[in-house]
Design a protein around this motif. Structure first.
Motif, mmCIF file in Angstrom:
data_model
loop_
_atom_site.group_PDB
_atom_site.id
_atom_site.type_symbol
_atom_site.label_atom_id
_atom_site.label_comp_id
_atom_site.label_asym_id
_atom_site.label_seq_id
_atom_site.Cartn_x
_atom_site.Cartn_y
_atom_site.Cartn_z
ATOM 1 N N LEU A 1 57.411 37.932 40.162
ATOM 2 C CA LEU A 1 56.042 38.172 39.723
ATOM 3 C C LEU A 1 55.101 38.296 40.925
ATOM 4 O O LEU A 1 54.248 39.216 40.984
ATOM 5 C CB LEU A 1 55.573 37.007 38.817
ATOM 6 C CG LEU A 1 54.194 37.137 38.182
ATOM 7 C CD1 LEU A 1 54.131 38.386 37.284
ATOM 8 C CD2 LEU A 1 53.855 35.891 37.346
ATOM 9 N N CYS B 1 53.184 41.812 42.127
ATOM 10 C CA CYS B 1 51.718 41.837 42.325
ATOM 11 C C CYS B 1 51.380 42.390 43.713
ATOM 12 O O CYS B 1 50.499 43.257 43.851
ATOM 13 C CB CYS B 1 51.134 40.436 42.181
ATOM 14 S SG CYS B 1 51.020 39.886 40.502
ATOM 15 N N GLU C 1 44.521 43.796 34.561
ATOM 16 C CA GLU C 1 45.882 43.313 34.310
ATOM 17 C C GLU C 1 46.481 42.719 35.580
ATOM 18 O O GLU C 1 47.180 41.686 35.543
ATOM 19 C CB GLU C 1 46.734 44.488 33.802
ATOM 20 C CG GLU C 1 48.079 44.041 33.247
ATOM 21 C CD GLU C 1 48.927 45.214 32.798
ATOM 22 O OE1 GLU C 1 48.372 46.302 32.599
ATOM 23 O OE2 GLU C 1 50.136 45.018 32.673
ATOM 24 N N GLN D 1 47.855 38.974 36.212
ATOM 25 C CA GLN D 1 49.204 38.692 36.725
ATOM 26 C C GLN D 1 49.130 37.783 37.945
ATOM 27 O O GLN D 1 49.935 36.844 38.096
ATOM 28 C CB GLN D 1 49.884 40.006 37.117
ATOM 29 C CG GLN D 1 50.469 40.766 35.935
ATOM 30 C CD GLN D 1 51.153 42.057 36.363
ATOM 31 O OE1 GLN D 1 51.196 42.406 37.560
ATOM 32 N NE2 GLN D 1 51.669 42.799 35.401
ATOM 33 N N SER E 1 48.480 34.279 36.850
ATOM 34 C CA SER E 1 49.694 33.685 36.273
ATOM 35 C C SER E 1 50.667 33.291 37.379
ATOM 36 O O SER E 1 51.295 32.216 37.324
ATOM 37 C CB SER E 1 50.381 34.691 35.350
ATOM 38 O OG SER E 1 49.544 35.037 34.296
#
Lengths: 607, 252
Positions: free
Chosen positions: A566, A570, A591, A595, A598
């Motif tokens: 992740l 990014c 978005e 991300q 998160s």
């Protein structure tokens, strides 16, 4: 014999027939009114005679006297009837006699008297004028023979003889409740044949007791205003004022039958020497003083006079619930009738029932005397030596104008325990609640060792405010001190790690806010925030840190492949977009920020 | 209390602390002796002389109330019992004598009261003159101690225990502090007064020319709403409102 009876019957029938015929043929009745004299005094009376005469007198009803403003009817009517048979014709006479009393002086008029006639109609008399003067005028003799009181014999003719009534009080002023005696006396120069009161006497403001007098009194010679009279006491009353102030004793009106001795034998023979006269006693006044408020005992119940008090039990030894009779007797001179019950003391160890009251009143020497007795039934409730406390009775002595207080001696009663009964705990004693005898305010507060000033409450004192403020301030200081201590004691790397997430989130927040308007610098800011976060967490420099190095370092730190991926995606997205920033849409920017957040949250949980 | 009275009172207390009983106590004792001897007017003079010093003691007001009650002055008695009650709200003797004196009055106070007023009165009688302030202190200080422990203690178990104690004590501190604030607010806004005249007419305005609305008698407790010159607007216990001459009432 039968022939004689037949003749008598025939005669009677003839007489009845004749009378019926005569009645049918009778003339209309005539009515007249007359008075015995046209001039009288205000103290005299008048005889009004209404006479119905004529053959039709029976058809006339009783007269009706109109309401008279100037006269009052004292007596009447007295009715008399006569029937005459003269020369074969019948005549009827009916008289109605009234005795009238004038109510004022002056030229007065007796109005017409109306008589109804049976069968319709009415007849009436003419009005009569009467002259009324002040006082009395010479009496006209009437025939009323009675036995009675004898006047002085030197009075030979009744024409100028006098009869008077006088009233006298034995004192001019009195206290409320004190006995005052009023005596009515007749002073006469004529023989009195009878005496009666015209109206029932009333004494407003007084309690009245009748005093007995001799029914056949002996006259006493008396000289008044130079003339000789015989004096008789005819009425005596004991009066007890019930209120203070100037009280009036109204005049009493007496009717006296008198008989004079005339020198004229003709007059004595035909007219007799008796007549009725009316006399009024003069009105009297009495100054009544109120009973003084000063010095009035609490036990005073209205007794005025001279009294004594006796209190005696029927026995001084009893058992519990065994009745004792206690007699409280007040006796002496004065009016005992309105006197109330002496204040009965509260006796918690006795049950007292309502007393039986007995009253004995007598007249002695013209004074009202007597006794009043209250018989109490007392039930001892507790064993032991019990005391019936002193009973107090007070009265007002009008002679000394002071209140007197009488107290009985306390009586000791030895009460033994009674028989053991069901429902009792101690022999004969029924348990009961303690009764309150009376109420009063609570007593004084005794002197304390030191009187404490309470002009200020605790909450108003500086010490109280300080007691609230100081601990709170101390805690604040402590909090600061702890924070500073922690800040100083923590390792630089550790502090960097602790603050990494906060700084990264703040940087992402600013980047997102800026991206709403322009994408310039957005991807670089996101990339920088993520790289700085990882560098802070791993305590490394962010300069020159590649994506691969970041991924390796995170894997080495125990972060899972998914979280590492992740972060990598990014960063790669940021790098790609830096070379074509116009291609990234706002939705894609949002978005990407999401991300990145998160990724930070996931790493924060792992690192 | 002005500064001179404070100085006098301070001197009296200082001198009183050296001996077993000071001059104020001796005067109080003399007043009590006069009362016991039936000299109620003499006792009243002595009690009033003590109050002249500026001393606010419930015992003095209570005994003064008794002395004037015995002289047949229920208005003065109620005034002094009310003053004693403010200094000793839970004193049973004061409450009894106040109620007893009120029973002698011509005018009766409204019996029905709101339950909140009854609850407040019950609370004040429970805590007395300073009980609520002391109660607050007794809860507040441990609370602050618990907060301090929560902040300062390093041991995790002790920290958790301190945090729990803080939460529990705060639940108690908040209502205790609230009640103290409410009491202060009510007492500062209370403008009670007692009718001193045997009989006085309440008028619709502050002047003799206004019509009479009601007649009240000595001893009735009223609330003063406004003042205008020589007149005061009062609220009666039954809700009636009118103006009385200032001289006919005395503030508690």
């Amino acid at each position: 014999m039968s022939g004689r009876l037949h003749q008598l019957s025939l005669a009677a029938l003839t007489a009845v027939a004749l009378s019926v015929c005569a009645a049918l043929a009778a003339d209309a009745p005539t009515v007249s009114a007359e008075v015995d004299r046209k001039r009288i005094g205000t103290e005299d009376t008048l005889v009004l005679t209404v006479r119905i005469e004529g053959d039709g007198a029976k058809r006339v009803g009783a007269p009706t006297l109109a309401d008279m403003d100037d006269f009052r009817v004292l007596r009447g009517p007295s009715v008399s009837s006569q029937f005459q048979w003269v020369n074969g014709r019948s005549r009827s006479f009916r008289t109605f006699t009234y005795v009238l009393q004038p109510l004022r002086q002056g030229a007065l008029e007796i109005p017409e008297v109306i008589l109804k006639v049976f069968g319709g109609g009415s007849v009436q008399t003419a009005p009569i004028e009467v002259e009324v003067v002040e006082g009395t005028v010479a009496e006209r003799r009437r025939r009323t023979p009675r036995q009675g009181l004898t006047g002085p014999r030197q009075q030979s003719s009744s024409s100028n003889a006098k009869v008077n009534i006088e009233a006298e009080l034995d004192r001019k002023s009195a206290f409320v409740g004190q006995q005052v005696t009023v005596v009515y006396r007749v002073y006469t120069q004529l023989d009195i044949t009878g005496l009666e009161l015209v109206n029932a006497p009333s004494y407003p403001g007084f309690w009245v007791e009748e005093l007995k007098i001799d029914p056949n009194p002996l006259g006493r010679r008396a000289v008044r205003e130079g003339e000789s009279y015989i004096e008789y006491t005819v009425l005596k009353k004991a009066l007890f004022p019930t209120r203070a102030g100037r009280l009036e004793i109204p005049a009493l009106r007496f009717s006296l039958g008198v008989r004079g001795t005339s020198r004229d034998p003709f007059e004595s023979l035909f007219f007799g020497s008796g007549q009725t006269v009316y006399r009024k006693s003069p009105p009297l006044a009495l100054e009544v003083q109120p009973l003084p408020e000063e010095g009035r005992p609490a036990s005073f119940s209205g007794a005025v006079g001279h009294y004594r008090l006796n209190v005696s039990p029927d026995r001084q030894e009893a058992r519990v619930n065994d009745a004792i009779s206690l007699r409280v007797r007040v006796h002496g001179e004065g009016n005992l009738r309105p006197v109330g019950e002496p204040a009965f003391p509260q006796m918690p160890d006795f049950k007292a029932y309502d007393p039986k009251v007995d009253e004995k009143i007598r007249i002695e020497g013209g004074r009202l005397k007597g006794s009043k007795t209250w018989d109490y039934v007392l039930l001892p409730l507790a064993p032991g030596s019990q005391e019936i406390p002193s009973i107090e009775f007070s009265y007002f002595d009008p002679d000394s104008a002071r209140y007197q207080v009488l107290r009985s001696t306390p009586i000791r009663v030895q009460v033994e325990r009674g028989e053991l009964q069901v429902g009792t705990t101690v022999a004969g004693v029924q348990p009961r609640e303690v009764r309150e005898l009376r109420t009063d305010i609570r007593h004084l507060r005794p002197t304390p060792e030191q009187l404490m000033d309470r002009s200020r409450m605790l909450r108003q004192r500086a010490g109280f405010v300080a007691a609230l403020a100081v601990p709170a301030t101390a805690n604040l200081v402590l909090m600061l001190a702890v924070w500073r201590r922690e800040t100083r004691q923590a390792a630089p790397g550790e502090l960097r790690r602790r603050r990494a997430a906060r700084w990264a989130r703040r940087a992402l927040h600013h980047a997102a806010a800026a991206a709403k308007h322009s994408s310039a610098g957005f991807f670089e800011a996101v990339s920088k925030a993520l790289r700085q976060y990882v560098a802070d967490k791993l305590d490394r420099s962010a300069a020159g840190l590649t994506i691969r190095e970041i991924e390796n370092a995170l894997s080495s730190a125990g972060v899972g492949a998914m979280d590492c991926g992740l972060v990598r995606s990014c960063l790669e997205a940021c790098d790609r977009a830096q070379f074509a920033p116009s291609a990234a849409r706002p939705a894609a920017r949002a978005e990407l920020v999401q991300q990145a957040r998160s990724a930070v949250d996931n790493l924060e949980a792992r690192l | 209390m002005n500064w001179r009275a404070r100085v006098v009172l301070a001197l009296i207390f200082v001198s009183g602390s050296a001996a077993s009983a000071g001059p104020v106590e001796e005067r109080f004792e003399a007043a009590n002796r006069a009362y016991e001897g039936g000299d109620f007017a003499g006792a009243e003079r002595e009690y009033r002389a003590i109050l002249e010093y500026g001393l606010q003691a419930p015992e003095v007001y209570y005994n003064l109330g008794n002395a004037v009650f015995r002289q047949g002055r229920p208005g003065q008695a109620i005034l002094n019992y009310e003053r004693a009650l403010r200094l000793a709200p839970a004193d049973e003797d004061v409450l009894f004598n106040l109620e007893y004196s009120r029973e002698q009055l011509v005018d009766r106070e409204a019996a029905a009261r709101h339950w909140i007023a009854d609850a407040y009165t019950g609370w004040i009688r429970l805590v007395g003159f300073d009980g609520d302030a002391w109660l607050l202190l007794w809860i507040y200080l441990p609370t602050m101690a618990a907060v301090g422990a929560w902040i300062g203690v390093r041991d995790e178990r002790l920290r958790r225990l301190a945090r729990f104690a803080t939460i529990v004590l705060l639940v108690l501190v908040v209502p205790a502090g609230g009640l103290l604030v409410v009491r202060g607010s009510i007492e500062s806004s209370d403008r009670g007064a007692i009718v001193m005249d045997e009989k006085v007419q309440g008028r619709s305005g502050p002047d003799e020319g206004h019509p009479t609305l009601f007649t009240i008698h000595e001893g009735l407790k009223v609330q003063v709403r406004k003042e205008s010159g020589e007149w005061v607007q009062v609220l009666l216990p039954n809700g009636l409102n009118g103006w009385l001459p200032s001289s006919s009432v005395e503030r508690i």
